[in-house]
Design a protein around this motif. Structure first.
Motif, short mmCIF file in Angstrom:
data_model
loop_
_atom_site.label_atom_id
_atom_site.label_comp_id
_atom_site.label_asym_id
_atom_site.label_seq_id
_atom_site.Cartn_x
_atom_site.Cartn_y
_atom_site.Cartn_z
N ILE A 1 0.87 -1.18 0.00
CA ILE A 1 0.00 0.00 0.00
C ILE A 1 0.91 1.22 0.00
CG2 ILE A 1 -1.77 1.28 1.25
CD1 ILE A 1 -2.56 -1.44 2.56
N ALA A 2 0.82 2.03 -1.05
CA ALA A 2 1.63 3.24 -1.14
C ALA A 2 1.21 4.21 -0.04
CB ALA A 2 1.47 3.88 -2.51
N PRO A 3 2.17 4.78 0.70
CA PRO A 3 1.81 5.66 1.82
C PRO A 3 1.27 7.02 1.38
CG PRO A 3 4.20 5.53 1.59
CD PRO A 3 3.61 4.57 0.59
N GLU A 4 1.42 7.38 0.12
CA GLU A 4 0.93 8.66 -0.37
C GLU A 4 -0.58 8.63 -0.52
OE1 GLU A 4 3.14 6.79 -2.36
OE2 GLU A 4 4.90 7.65 -1.39
N GLY A 5 -1.18 9.80 -0.55
CA GLY A 5 -2.63 9.92 -0.77
C GLY A 5 -3.41 9.18 0.30
N GLY A 6 -4.36 8.39 -0.11
CA GLY A 6 -5.20 7.65 0.82
C GLY A 6 -4.57 6.40 1.38
N GLY A 7 -3.35 6.07 0.97
CA GLY A 7 -2.69 4.86 1.43
C GLY A 7 -2.45 4.83 2.93
N ARG A 8 -2.07 5.95 3.49
CA ARG A 8 -1.82 6.00 4.94
C ARG A 8 -3.12 5.72 5.71
NH1 ARG A 8 1.81 10.41 6.29
NH2 ARG A 8 3.30 8.74 6.26
N SER A 9 -4.23 6.32 5.27
CA SER A 9 -5.52 6.08 5.93
C SER A 9 -5.95 4.63 5.78
CB SER A 9 -6.59 6.99 5.33
OG SER A 9 -6.29 8.34 5.57
N LEU A 10 -5.74 4.06 4.61
CA LEU A 10 -6.10 2.66 4.39
C LEU A 10 -5.29 1.75 5.29
CD1 LEU A 10 -7.63 0.44 2.87
CD2 LEU A 10 -5.86 0.57 1.09
N SER A 11 -3.98 1.99 5.38
CA SER A 11 -3.12 1.17 6.24
C SER A 11 -3.57 1.25 7.70
CB SER A 11 -1.67 1.62 6.13
OG SER A 11 -1.17 1.35 4.85
N ARG A 12 -3.89 2.44 8.17
CA ARG A 12 -4.35 2.61 9.56
C ARG A 12 -5.68 1.92 9.80
NH1 ARG A 12 -2.90 8.93 10.05
NH2 ARG A 12 -0.67 8.69 10.36
N ALA A 13 -6.56 1.97 8.82
CA ALA A 13 -7.87 1.33 8.98
C ALA A 13 -7.74 -0.19 9.00
CB ALA A 13 -8.81 1.76 7.85
N LEU A 14 -6.87 -0.73 8.16
CA LEU A 14 -6.70 -2.18 8.08
C LEU A 14 -5.91 -2.75 9.25
CD1 LEU A 14 -5.93 -2.58 4.26
CD2 LEU A 14 -8.06 -3.19 5.44
N CYS A 15 -4.87 -2.04 9.65
CA CYS A 15 -3.97 -2.54 10.70
C CYS A 15 -3.64 -1.42 11.69
CB CYS A 15 -2.67 -3.07 10.08
SG CYS A 15 -2.87 -4.51 9.04
N PRO A 16 -4.60 -1.06 12.56
CA PRO A 16 -4.34 0.02 13.52
C PRO A 16 -3.12 -0.29 14.39
CG PRO A 16 -6.64 -0.65 13.59
CD PRO A 16 -5.91 -1.64 12.73
N GLY A 17 -2.21 0.65 14.47
CA GLY A 17 -1.01 0.48 15.28
C GLY A 17 0.19 -0.05 14.54
N ALA A 18 0.01 -0.52 13.32
CA ALA A 18 1.14 -1.05 12.54
C ALA A 18 1.90 0.10 11.87
CB ALA A 18 0.64 -2.02 11.48
N ASP A 19 3.20 -0.11 11.66
CA ASP A 19 4.03 0.87 10.96
C ASP A 19 3.78 0.84 9.45
OD1 ASP A 19 5.19 1.71 13.31
OD2 ASP A 19 6.98 0.46 13.07
#
Length: 170
Positions: free
Chosen positions: A93-111
């Protein structure tokens, strides 16, 4: 190498990228966990010359957000999947754009977070796993999402104000 293979390989090397077509494949959530995350998703994907589908962006159908994803990731992501999982295509998941929000939603607390998909096929249900890497360096399975095939869009869903994925955390 056989003489007839050389022209075929040359043709596929040139025609492969040129013949790829962008498809928008829509899926609806099929279980309670998936519905808690999102009502559905649309995959922006490329279909190659020989029919293989490669995903490049995930669009939240209900929240009008999107995130770029690219094929590949560490082997530890696959190893973190639950026993018996058949999905094997790792997407970063690319961290740019909505990627950061997606990562947080899928795996809260993960780097970092990755998505693992099975083979994407038209007209078939799809399972998506999220795997995260935590500050201690460990890879852990976060969530299994199940989707039913909905159909194919001629164009991507219209985006709304702000193009970030806004998925509620479970």
């Amino acid at each position: 190498m056989r003489p007839f293979l050389i022209p075929l390989l040359a043709f596929s090397a040139v025609a492969g990228p040129a013949a790829a077509e962008t498809r928008y494949l829509a899926y609806d959530a099929s279980d309670r966990v998936t519905q808690a995350m999102t009502r559905g998703i649309t995959l922006e994907a490329d279909r190659g010359l020989f029919g293989a589908i490669s995903v490049r962006r995930i669009i939240s159908t209900s929240n009008r957000g999107s995130a770029d994803i690219r094929r590949g990731g560490p082997d530890a992501v696959r190893q973190a999947l639950p026993a018996g999982s058949r999905e094997a295509s790792v997407y970063t998941i690319a961290p740019e754009g909505g990627g950061r929000s997606l990562s947080r939603a899928l795996c809260p607390g993960a780097d970092e977070a990755w998505m693992v998909l099975g083979r994407v096929r038209l007209g078939r249900p799809m399972t998506v796993h999220a795997v995260g890497r935590w500050p201690d360096g460990g890879y852990r399975h976060c969530v299994r999402l199940a989707y039913n095939w909905r159909g194919e869009w001629a164009m991507p869903p219209a985006s709304g104000p702000g193009d970030d994925v806004r998925l509620p955390t479970p």
